[in-house]
Design a protein around this motif. Structure first.
Motif, mmCIF file in Angstrom:
data_model
loop_
_atom_site.group_PDB
_atom_site.id
_atom_site.type_symbol
_atom_site.label_atom_id
_atom_site.label_comp_id
_atom_site.label_asym_id
_atom_site.label_seq_id
_atom_site.Cartn_x
_atom_site.Cartn_y
_atom_site.Cartn_z
ATOM 1 N N VAL A 45 -8.425 44.680 23.696
ATOM 2 C CA VAL A 45 -8.890 43.711 22.695
ATOM 3 C C VAL A 45 -9.795 42.665 23.339
ATOM 4 O O VAL A 45 -10.849 42.276 22.801
ATOM 5 C CB VAL A 45 -7.685 43.040 22.006
ATOM 6 C CG1 VAL A 45 -8.158 41.911 21.073
ATOM 7 C CG2 VAL A 45 -6.884 44.066 21.238
ATOM 8 N N MET A 46 -9.420 42.220 24.562
ATOM 9 C CA MET A 46 -10.219 41.219 25.275
ATOM 10 C C MET A 46 -11.609 41.760 25.597
ATOM 11 O O MET A 46 -12.630 41.060 25.412
ATOM 12 C CB MET A 46 -9.497 40.819 26.569
ATOM 13 C CG MET A 46 -10.247 39.755 27.374
ATOM 14 S SD MET A 46 -9.629 39.641 29.077
ATOM 15 C CE MET A 46 -10.283 41.166 29.748
ATOM 16 N N VAL A 47 -11.672 42.993 26.063
ATOM 17 C CA VAL A 47 -12.961 43.587 26.430
ATOM 18 C C VAL A 47 -13.854 43.714 25.199
ATOM 19 O O VAL A 47 -15.072 43.425 25.238
ATOM 20 C CB VAL A 47 -12.739 44.945 27.119
ATOM 21 C CG1 VAL A 47 -14.082 45.671 27.298
ATOM 22 C CG2 VAL A 47 -12.069 44.762 28.454
ATOM 23 N N THR A 48 -13.281 44.125 24.085
ATOM 24 C CA THR A 48 -14.063 44.268 22.847
ATOM 25 C C THR A 48 -14.634 42.912 22.421
ATOM 26 O O THR A 48 -15.827 42.787 22.059
ATOM 27 C CB THR A 48 -13.187 44.854 21.733
ATOM 28 O OG1 THR A 48 -12.678 46.122 22.154
ATOM 29 C CG2 THR A 48 -13.985 45.017 20.450
ATOM 30 N N THR A 49 -13.770 41.893 22.467
ATOM 31 C CA THR A 49 -14.234 40.550 22.088
ATOM 32 C C THR A 49 -15.291 40.036 23.051
ATOM 33 O O THR A 49 -16.298 39.418 22.665
ATOM 34 C CB THR A 49 -13.041 39.577 22.056
ATOM 35 O OG1 THR A 49 -12.052 40.076 21.161
ATOM 36 C CG2 THR A 49 -13.471 38.181 21.614
ATOM 37 N N PHE A 50 -15.081 40.283 24.344
ATOM 38 C CA PHE A 50 -16.012 39.787 25.367
ATOM 39 C C PHE A 50 -17.380 40.432 25.197
ATOM 40 O O PHE A 50 -18.433 39.746 25.293
ATOM 41 C CB PHE A 50 -15.455 40.090 26.753
ATOM 42 C CG PHE A 50 -16.263 39.502 27.870
ATOM 43 C CD1 PHE A 50 -16.005 38.222 28.348
ATOM 44 C CD2 PHE A 50 -17.294 40.212 28.453
ATOM 45 C CE1 PHE A 50 -16.763 37.681 29.373
ATOM 46 C CE2 PHE A 50 -18.059 39.686 29.484
ATOM 47 C CZ PHE A 50 -17.791 38.414 29.945
ATOM 48 N N ASN A 51 -17.429 41.708 24.940
ATOM 49 C CA ASN A 51 -18.714 42.410 24.856
ATOM 50 C C ASN A 51 -19.480 42.082 23.572
ATOM 51 O O ASN A 51 -20.705 42.232 23.523
ATOM 52 C CB ASN A 51 -18.513 43.914 24.943
ATOM 53 C CG ASN A 51 -18.069 44.345 26.343
ATOM 54 O OD1 ASN A 51 -18.378 43.671 27.329
ATOM 55 N ND2 ASN A 51 -17.364 45.470 26.425
ATOM 56 N N THR A 52 -18.760 41.655 22.544
ATOM 57 C CA THR A 52 -19.432 41.335 21.278
ATOM 58 C C THR A 52 -19.657 39.828 21.105
ATOM 59 O O THR A 52 -20.243 39.405 20.101
ATOM 60 C CB THR A 52 -18.591 41.850 20.104
ATOM 61 O OG1 THR A 52 -17.294 41.257 20.148
ATOM 62 C CG2 THR A 52 -18.486 43.357 20.144
ATOM 63 N N ASN A 53 -19.202 39.023 22.045
ATOM 64 C CA ASN A 53 -19.311 37.579 21.907
ATOM 65 C C ASN A 53 -20.743 37.128 22.262
ATOM 66 O O ASN A 53 -21.319 37.556 23.265
ATOM 67 C CB ASN A 53 -18.311 36.890 22.831
ATOM 68 C CG ASN A 53 -18.459 35.372 22.802
ATOM 69 O OD1 ASN A 53 -18.253 34.735 21.769
ATOM 70 N ND2 ASN A 53 -18.881 34.795 23.930
ATOM 71 N N THR A 54 -21.305 36.208 21.425
ATOM 72 C CA THR A 54 -22.647 35.675 21.704
ATOM 73 C C THR A 54 -22.677 34.150 21.668
ATOM 74 O O THR A 54 -23.651 33.529 22.089
ATOM 75 C CB THR A 54 -23.639 36.204 20.667
ATOM 76 O OG1 THR A 54 -23.184 35.855 19.350
ATOM 77 C CG2 THR A 54 -23.793 37.709 20.784
ATOM 78 N N SER A 55 -21.585 33.559 21.158
ATOM 79 C CA SER A 55 -21.595 32.110 20.979
ATOM 80 C C SER A 55 -20.868 31.366 22.083
ATOM 81 O O SER A 55 -21.175 30.203 22.353
ATOM 82 C CB SER A 55 -20.975 31.749 19.623
ATOM 83 O OG SER A 55 -19.651 32.214 19.557
ATOM 84 N N GLN A 56 -19.865 31.988 22.720
ATOM 85 C CA GLN A 56 -19.061 31.307 23.723
ATOM 86 C C GLN A 56 -19.468 31.786 25.117
ATOM 87 O O GLN A 56 -19.976 32.891 25.308
ATOM 88 C CB GLN A 56 -17.557 31.591 23.507
ATOM 89 C CG GLN A 56 -17.020 30.942 22.232
ATOM 90 C CD GLN A 56 -15.541 31.231 22.067
ATOM 91 O OE1 GLN A 56 -15.158 32.395 22.009
ATOM 92 N NE2 GLN A 56 -14.743 30.179 22.008
ATOM 93 N N THR A 57 -19.138 30.916 26.073
ATOM 94 C CA THR A 57 -19.405 31.290 27.462
ATOM 95 C C THR A 57 -18.360 32.309 27.903
ATOM 96 O O THR A 57 -17.247 32.367 27.360
ATOM 97 C CB THR A 57 -19.342 30.055 28.379
ATOM 98 O OG1 THR A 57 -18.015 29.535 28.338
ATOM 99 C CG2 THR A 57 -20.323 28.980 27.929
ATOM 100 N N PRO A 58 -18.700 33.141 28.925
ATOM 101 C CA PRO A 58 -17.723 34.149 29.398
ATOM 102 C C PRO A 58 -16.409 33.530 29.854
ATOM 103 O O PRO A 58 -15.330 34.079 29.584
ATOM 104 C CB PRO A 58 -18.461 34.821 30.552
ATOM 105 C CG PRO A 58 -19.905 34.646 30.234
ATOM 106 C CD PRO A 58 -20.016 33.294 29.561
ATOM 107 N N ASP A 59 -16.502 32.337 30.523
ATOM 108 C CA ASP A 59 -15.249 31.722 31.001
ATOM 109 C C ASP A 59 -14.345 31.331 29.835
ATOM 110 O O ASP A 59 -13.116 31.480 29.904
ATOM 111 C CB ASP A 59 -15.575 30.495 31.836
ATOM 112 C CG ASP A 59 -16.123 30.853 33.222
ATOM 113 O OD1 ASP A 59 -16.199 32.082 33.507
ATOM 114 O OD2 ASP A 59 -16.448 29.956 34.004
#
Length: 455
Positions: free
Chosen positions: A48-62
């Motif tokens: 779930v984390m990987v899916t959210t991380f790869n589709t995220n555009t508004s938040q920083t990776p940290d």
């Protein structure tokens, strides 16, 4: 160590071993299941984390990674030299997680604490692929397993209490008949009495069967002991009479033999006759005593030839007529020839003593080979027939004394017949005669056959 203590100790240890093995199996099975469940749960969260991380555009990776840091866990880069981001971990985790973990998931012990970990690649905003390590402490699982250990140990120890008591009871139940048997044997040895075990139940279990077998053995020993006492008593009685005659005749010769030659000759004749009677008695006793020691020499022979030899010897030895009738000239039997002849001589001699007429012997085969010895003498009373093969039993003691009988001939014949696997049948009518039938058995195992007797 007593048998009941051995049973108690062995059964207790066996059940303790079984419970220990069962507890270990339960513990390690539950332990592996719990740990594997946590690893699988962590893998699901990482996906779930990987899916959210790869589709995220508004938040920083940290910020995205910090939101998915497991409780009592951490997230760090697998390759620290890249220095893409600083490791993120919960305050409760104060360990340095190694970077060189193997595989994509698993379990690892660090500083005595178990951790579940998952490695996964993610795409960083600059397009670089970064491999992450997501780890979570398994403190709760370890605590649950510690509780499970306490529960299993407590249950095992509590279960050992009834096991300990029941094994002690089992030892006493199993050894009580043996203790009774031992006590009975000790009393028999001490008191010289014949005592039986009290046996209850339906005789189906082995202990009851042991008691029944012991009681049967005691009955047999008691019977044999009484027979032995009777045998010794009868033998002493039979020897006492000739010894008394010999002693009295010797005294008479010593007092008056020198003055009266006729009296001396009469005394010497009495001594000679009684000495011969004693010799015959001792020979018969020795025959009976040594019967069990003799080796059997089995041969397959033609019975008609053996009977012909026996009848020839009897006709030559006595001034009587012995007739032989053969229904078949070929009567093959397996036997010990010498002992068979001894048996036939006893039966023929016994018939000769109690009959003045001729003696008839008939041999044939009616399913089984048989020999019939018939005399026309005084016969045997019906009530005496069951006892004629007992030692020292005499139908007419006065008549037996006249013929020189001791009551041992037929007893010896019966023992010889048993050793030869021969059945003796006797029929008699008073004042008409007696018929003894010798029946040869065909259904017994012969250890070793000698060469066949030649005619």
């Amino acid at each position: 160590m007593k048998l009941k203590n051995k049973i108690h100790l062995s059964s207790t240890l066996l059940m303790f071993f079984v419970l220990a093995i069962l507890a270990l199996v339960i513990y390690f099975s539950f332990s592996n299941l719990s740990y594997n469940t946590e690893v699988e749960r962590l893998k699901s969260e990482v996906e779930v984390m990987v899916t959210t991380f790869n589709t995220n555009t508004s938040q920083t990776p940290d910020d995205v990674l910090r939101a998915y840091v497991p409780i009592d866990g951490l997230i760090q880069e697998k390759n620290p030299s890249a220095n893409t981001f600083n490791p993120i971990q919960r305050p409760t985790v104060q360990v340095q997680f190694p970077y060189d973990v193997e595989g994509t998931s698993g379990r690892l012990a660090i500083a005595g604490e178990q951790f579940a970990y998952v490695t996964t690649p993610v795409i960083w905003p600059n397009g670089e692929v970064v491999e992450l390590i997501v780890a979570q402490s398994l403190r709760e699982v370890t605590a649950n397993l510690a509780t499970l250990r306490i529960v299993l140990i407590s249950v095992s120890l509590l279960a050992m209490i009834p096991i300990f008591l029941s094994s002690a009871l089992l030892g006493r139940v199993l050894t009580r008949p043996i203790e009774g048997l031992t006590g009975t044997m000790q009393r028999i040895q001490r008191d010289g009495s014949f005592e039986k075990l009290p046996v209850s139940g339906d005789y189906r279990d082995e202990l009851s069967q042991m008691g029944v077998a012991f009681n049967e053995m005691i009955e047999l020993l008691e019977e044999n002991y009484k027979k032995q006492e009777e045998f010794v008593s009868n033998a002493s009685h039979e020897l006492r009479t000739p010894l008394t005659v010999i002693s009295s005749s010797a005294d008479l010769m010593q007092r008056r033999g020198a003055q009266e030659p006729e009296l001396q000759e009469e005394a010497l004749s009495a001594i000679r006759n009684e000495s011969e009677r004693m010799r015959q008695l001792i020979e018969q006793l020795l025959h009976i005593a040594r019967r069990s020691e003799a080796q059997m020499e089995w041969q397959k022979v033609n019975l008609s030839l053996v009977l012909d030899q026996v009848m020839t010897a009897m006709n030559a030895s006595y001034n009587r007529e012995f007739k032989l009738q053969l229904d078949d000239s070929s009567l093959p039997v397996t036997t010990d020839v010498q002992k068979l002849k001894q048996l036939l001589y006893i039966l023929l001699d016994n018939a000769r003593k109690y009959s003045e007429a001729s003696i008839e012997m008939q041999a044939g085969k009616n399913g089984q080979v048989f020999v019939k010895i018939k005399d026309y003498g005084v016969g045997i009373p019906k009530q005496s027939l069951p006892h004629v093969f007992e030692r020292f039993y005499r139908v007419d003691k006065a008549r037996s004394r006249e013929t020189g009988g001791f009551g041992l001939g037929l007893a010896l014949a019966k023992e010889l017949a048993d050793s030869l696997h021969i059945e003796l049948e006797i029929e008699s009518i008073e004042q008409l005669g007696t018929t003894v039938t010798v029946v040869f058995s065909e259904n017994f195992n012969v250890p070793e056959l000698q060469s066949e007797q030649e005619g």
